[in-house]
Design an enzyme around this catalytic site. Structure first.
Site, PDB file in Angstrom:
ATOM      1  CG  ASP A  53     -17.247 -20.469 -64.644  1.00  0.00           C
ATOM      2  OD1 ASP A  53     -18.060 -19.845 -63.661  1.00  0.00           O
ATOM      3  OD2 ASP A  53     -16.534 -21.430 -64.019  1.00  0.00           O
ATOM      4  CG  ASP A  67     -19.642 -18.960 -58.042  1.00  0.00           C
ATOM      5  OD1 ASP A  67     -19.790 -18.762 -59.412  1.00  0.00           O
ATOM      6  OD2 ASP A  67     -19.093 -20.059 -57.566  1.00  0.00           O
ATOM      7  CB  ALA A 104     -15.762 -24.308 -53.713  1.00  0.00           C
ATOM      8  CB  CYS A 153      -8.500 -47.508 -73.349  1.00  0.00           C
ATOM      9  SG  CYS A 153      -8.626 -46.329 -74.347  1.00  0.00           S
ATOM     10  CB  CYS A 179      -9.559 -45.023 -77.405  1.00  0.00           C
ATOM     11  SG  CYS A 179      -8.194 -44.253 -77.302  1.00  0.00           S
ATOM     12  CB  CYS A 238      -5.084 -46.913 -76.832  1.00  0.00           C
ATOM     13  SG  CYS A 238      -5.206 -45.675 -75.395  1.00  0.00           S
TER      14      CYS A 238
HETATM   15  N1  GUN Z   1     -15.279 -23.842 -61.628  1.00  0.00           N
HETATM   16  C1  GUN Z   1     -14.738 -24.859 -60.756  1.00  0.00           C
HETATM   17  N2  GUN Z   1     -15.274 -24.403 -59.631  1.00  0.00           N
HETATM   18  C2  GUN Z   1     -15.926 -23.577 -59.595  1.00  0.00           C
HETATM   19  C3  GUN Z   1     -16.949 -22.835 -58.837  1.00  0.00           C
HETATM   20  O1  GUN Z   1     -16.777 -22.917 -57.364  1.00  0.00           O
HETATM   21  N3  GUN Z   1     -17.537 -21.697 -59.174  1.00  0.00           N
HETATM   22  C4  GUN Z   1     -17.261 -21.337 -60.555  1.00  0.00           C
HETATM   23  N4  GUN Z   1     -18.157 -20.214 -61.016  1.00  0.00           N
HETATM   24  N5  GUN Z   1     -16.763 -22.005 -61.371  1.00  0.00           N
HETATM   25  C5  GUN Z   1     -15.914 -22.961 -60.970  1.00  0.00           C
HETATM   26 ZN    ZN Z   2      -7.290 -44.979 -75.240  1.00  0.00          ZN
END
Ligand code: GUN
Ligand code: ZN
Length: 629
Positions: free
Chosen positions: A56, A91, A162, A245, A247, A250
Site C-alpha cells: 500500500d 489515492d 475507504a 472454535c 482450532c 482453542c
Molecule cells: N486501506 C484501507 N483503505 C484504503 C484506501 O482507501 N486506500 C488505500 N490505498 N489503502 C487503504
Molecule cells: Zn480458535
C-alpha cells in the site's frame, strides 16, 4: 492477504494458508533502516515472504493523519525499486458521508494519480502490477463514475477503498451500496479487492457482491486487544467461559490459561486463532461457490447481526445485477432461508420467464405441496372457483400451475426443471413470502381471461385477494409428454423453440427405472437428451441445427473469429479471446450455439461463463464444446 508489519511481524502467516500478503511501502520508506534494507535486498527478503507481495502507498495513513510526506510519483518509484509485485498509487480515501463537493474534489485527485501511475508504468516499461483504487465516498454515482474511469486505464487490480469506517461502524447497508455501485462498473477479468476487510463475518457477503481479495491487519490488531474473530462476531477474552472454535489454539488452551499468560504470548495465540478462522471461512466460501449455494451461505452469515441482515436485504435491491452472474443450472437444490431468498437470481429469473410466457386464455391454479407437482395434483383436485365472470373452459388453452413458495407459480409442464422441483422451503409460509406471491399473482393474472383457483389452494395458503363467485366442476390435469417437452424447451431457450425442435414424428424415450423422459427423436433423428438431475435439455446435433434455424441472430449464440473456426468445427473448446460477440442473455451453464460472423453454425456446447465474462476475459475457456459441424 494478511497485513505484514515490516518491523513488528512475529507470525509466519504462510503457515496459516496465506499465499499472498500485503505490507505498507510508506512505513518502510519512512524508516531509514527498513528503507535501505528494502532497497538492497528487496521487499520479499525484508518481510521474509517468498510469494507475491502487495504494497500500500500510505493512503491509509493519509486518511488518518491528514498528510503524508511522499508524493504519488515517489511512492510508485519506491515500490518499483523495492521489487513489489503489486503496487498502489497514492489515492485519497475519502471518508463516508462527506459533502459531495469534497468527494468530487478528492476523486479528481485520485483519478489523476491513478492515471499518472499507469503512465509511469507504461513509459518505464516496468513489471510491477498496479492497483487503481475506487473512491467516491458514499455517493453511488461517484463510485460508479470512478470505476468506469479507472476501467479505461487497464489496471491490474481494482481495490475498493475507504470502506473501513463503514465496516467499523456496522454500516453494512451502505457498504453494499458502495461496493455494488463500484463493482458493477469494473471489468470482469480484473480482481477486485475490498481494502481493509478483515472480519470473516463479512467475507461471504463481500464475495457475493463480487470481491475477490481482502486484506486486513484485523487478525493482529484484534488479538492485541484480546478479541477473537469468529463468523458469529467478535468475542472478548474477558467474557469467555469457553474457547470459540476448534482450532489448535482453542483446543489447547482455556480462556483462563490465556488470561494467565503474558500479553505478548497471548496476542500471538489469539492472532493465530484469528488467521485460522479467516482462512477457514474463505475455504467454506470457495466450496459454496463450487456447490452453487453461496447465497444460502450469505443469508446464513448475515443472520449473526441485524446490521448484516439489513445489508443482505439491501443486496436484494441489486437482484437484477446479481442474476447475470448466477449460473442458470446448479448441482445443489435451492434452499429457502427466509424472505431474503425471494430476491435470489433463481426467483427473479423464473418470474421473468412467467411474465414473458405465451399467455393462454385461462389459468387454473392447483394445490400441491409435493414435488414434482405434476405427479401429485391430479389425485388432489378440490373444487374450483371462477375469478371473473362466466366460466367457459377450453382445456387445450389452459395453463395449469401450482402455487409455490418462493417461485409463486409453477407451470405443471415444466415442474421438473431446475430449480422448480429442486428446492426446499418450510411448510408454514411466512407473511412476507405470502405477500410476495399475492403481489405477483395480482400482476400476473391480468393477462388471463379467467383464473380458476382451487379451494384447497386458498385454504392452504390463505390467500384472499380474489373475488370468487362461482364454483366449477372437477378438472383432471392431463399431462402430455409432447406438451411437456415443448414447454421445457420454451422455458429453457425461448418461446416457440419447443415447436421448432420437436416437429414431425416424435419418439420420446423414457428411463425404464424412473419413468422420466430421457431422449427425444424427431423423424428418426435424436434431437435432445433430457438431463435427469435438472430436466433441462442437452442438445444433439440436429437439435442444435433446429435451434439455430429458429432463433434469430444473435440469440443463444457465441460468435467466434476466423482463427477459432476450424477448432470449433473439430469440437474443440472455445476460448474467450476468440469470441467477437455473444448474446447478452447467456449465463454460465447454458446450452449455446457457436457461430461465425456470417452466422454459420460451427458447433454447440455449454457456456462456462456469462456473456459479460466471455466478452471481458482474454484467457481461459468460454464454451465447452459438445460437437462441431
Ligand atoms: N486501506 C484501507 N483503505 C484504503 C484506501 O482507501 N486506500 C488505500 N490505498 N489503502 C487503504
Ligand atoms: Zn480458535
Amino acid at each position: 492477504m494478511p497485513v505484514i508489519h515490516p518491523r513488528k511481524q512475529t507470525i509466519d502467516v504462510r503457515k496459516f494458508g496465506a499465499e499472498i500478503v500485503i505490507t505498507n511501502a510508506y512505513l518502510i520508506y519512512k524508516d531509514e533502516e527498513l528503507k535501505q534494507k528494502a532497497i538492497d535486498e528487496g521487499i520479499h527478503k525484508l518481510i521474509n515472504f517468498n510469494g507475491p507481495v502487495m504494497t500500500d502507498s500510505g493512503s491509509f495513513q493519509l486518511s488518518i493523519y491528514g498528510d503524508v510526506d511522499i508524493n504519488n510519483e515517489e511512492v510508485i518509484e519506491f515500490q518499483e525499486l523495492i521489487k513489489t509485485d503489486i503496487g498502489t498509487s497514492l489515492d485519497i480515501p475519502t471518508a463516508p458521508y462527506v459533502t459531495r463537493e469534497k468527494a468530487e474534489n478528492d476523486l479528481k485527485i485520485t483519478l489523476e494519480r491513478a492515471k499518472e501511475a499507469v503512465k509511469y508504468k507504461e513509459e518505464n516499461n516496468i513489471n510491477m502490477l498496479l492497483n487503481s483504487v475506487v473512491q467516491g465516498s458514499t455517493f453511488s454515482d461517484l463510485r460508479s463514475c470512478c470505476a468506469e474511469e479507472l476501467s479505461k486505464l487497464n489496471a491490474d487490480l481494482y481495490p475498493i477503498g475507504a470502506v473501513v469506517p463503514l465496516m467499523e461502524n456496522y454500516r453494512y447497508r451502505d457498504l453494499v451500496d458502495v461496493v455494488t455501485s463500484s463493482i458493477s462498473h469494473l471489468p470482469n477479468d480484473v480482481p477486485r479487492h475490498l481494502m481493509g476487510a478483515g472480519h470473516p463475518m463479512v467475507f461471504a457477503l463481500a464475495v457475493a457482491m463480487g470481491c475477490d481479495l481482502f486484506d486486513s491487519a484485523a487478525y493482529i490488531l484484534y488479538a492485541e486487544d484480546d478479541r477473537f474473530l469468529t463468523i458469529r462476531g467478535t468475542y472478548k477474552l474477558e467474557n469467555l467461559q469457553e474457547m470459540p472454535c476448534s482450532c489448535e489454539v482453542c483446543n489447547k488452551y482455556t480462556p483462563d490459561d490465556l488470561k494467565a499468560m503474558e500479553k505478548k504470548e497471548r496476542a500471538k495465540l489469539i492472532a493465530e486463532h484469528n488467521l485460522r478462522v479467516s482462512f477457514a471461512e474463505l475455504r467454506v466460501i470457495r466450496q459454496a461457490i463450487i456447490d452453487g449455494n453461496l447465497m444460502e451461505l450469505v443469508e446464513e452469515r448475515c443472520r449473526v447481526h441485524p446490521m448484516l441482515l439489513d445489508a443482505c436485504r439491501q443486496l436484494g435491491k441489486y437482484a437484477d445485477d446479481l442474476e447475470v452472474y448466477d449460473p442458470r443450472i446448479k448441482k445443489s437444490a435451492f434452499f429457502y432461508t427466509g424472505p431474503e431468498s425471494l430476491n435470489r437470481a433463481e426467483v427473479v429469473r423464473h418470474l421473468d420467464k412467467l411474465r414473458n410466457m405465451d399467455k393462454k386464455r385461462d389459468l387454473i391454479i392447483l394445490p400441491s405441496s409435493r414435488k414434482p407437482y405434476s405427479k401429485y395434483v391430479s389425485d388432489n383436485l378440490g373444487d374450483f372457483y371462477i375469478y371473473g365472470s362466466e366460466m367457459k373452459l377450453d382445456l387445450k388453452n389452459t395453463d395449469f400451475m401450482v402455487l409455490d413458495v418462493p417461485f409463486c407459480l409453477i407451470p405443471l409442464n415444466i415442474d421438473e426443471v431446475y430449480p422448480l422441483s429442486q428446492n426446499e422451503s418450510p411448510k408454514i409460509k411466512d407473511a412476507d413470502s405470502l405477500e410476495f406471491i399475492e403481489d405477483f399473482l395480482s400482476e400476473f393474472i391480468e393477462y388471463y381471461e379467467q383464473t380458476l383457483i382451487s379451494s384447497k389452494v386458498i385454504e392452504e395458503l390463505n390467500i384472499g385477494l380474489y373475488n370468487i363467485h362461482s364454483q366449477s366442476d372437477e378438472i383432471k390435469f392431463i399431462k402430455k409428454d409432447e406438451e411437456k417437452i415443448k414447454s421445457i424447451a420454451d422455458y429453457q431457450f425461448g418461446n416457440g423453440v419447443g415447436n421448432a425442435l420437436f416437429k414431425g414424428k416424435l419418439k420420446i424415450e423414457k428411463s425404464k427405472k424412473t419413468g422420466k423422459i430421457r431422449h427425444v427423436y424427431s423423424d428418426g433423428e435424436l434431437i435432445a437428451n433430457m438431463r435427469a438431475s435438472d430436466a433441462f435439455f442437452v442438445l444433439a446435433k440436429e437439435g442444435a441445427r433446429r435451434l439455430h434455424e429458429k432463433m434469430e441472430f444473435p440469440e443463444n449464440r457465441v460468435i467466434v473469429n476466423k482463427d477459432s473456426e476450424p477448432f470449433a468445427r473439430e469440437g474443440k473448446s472455445v476460448f474467450s479471446k476468440f469470441v467477437i460477440d455473444c448474446d447478452t442473455n447467456i449465463r454460465a451453464n447454458d446450452e449455446v450455439l457457436i457461430v461465425n460472423e456470417n452466422d454459420e453454425l460451427l458447433a454447440f456446447g455449454k457456456s462456462l461463463l456469462n456473456y459479460a465474462e466471455i466478452m471481458d476475459f482474454n484467457v481461459g475457456q468460454a464454451i465447452k464444446t459438445r460437437k462441431g459441424f
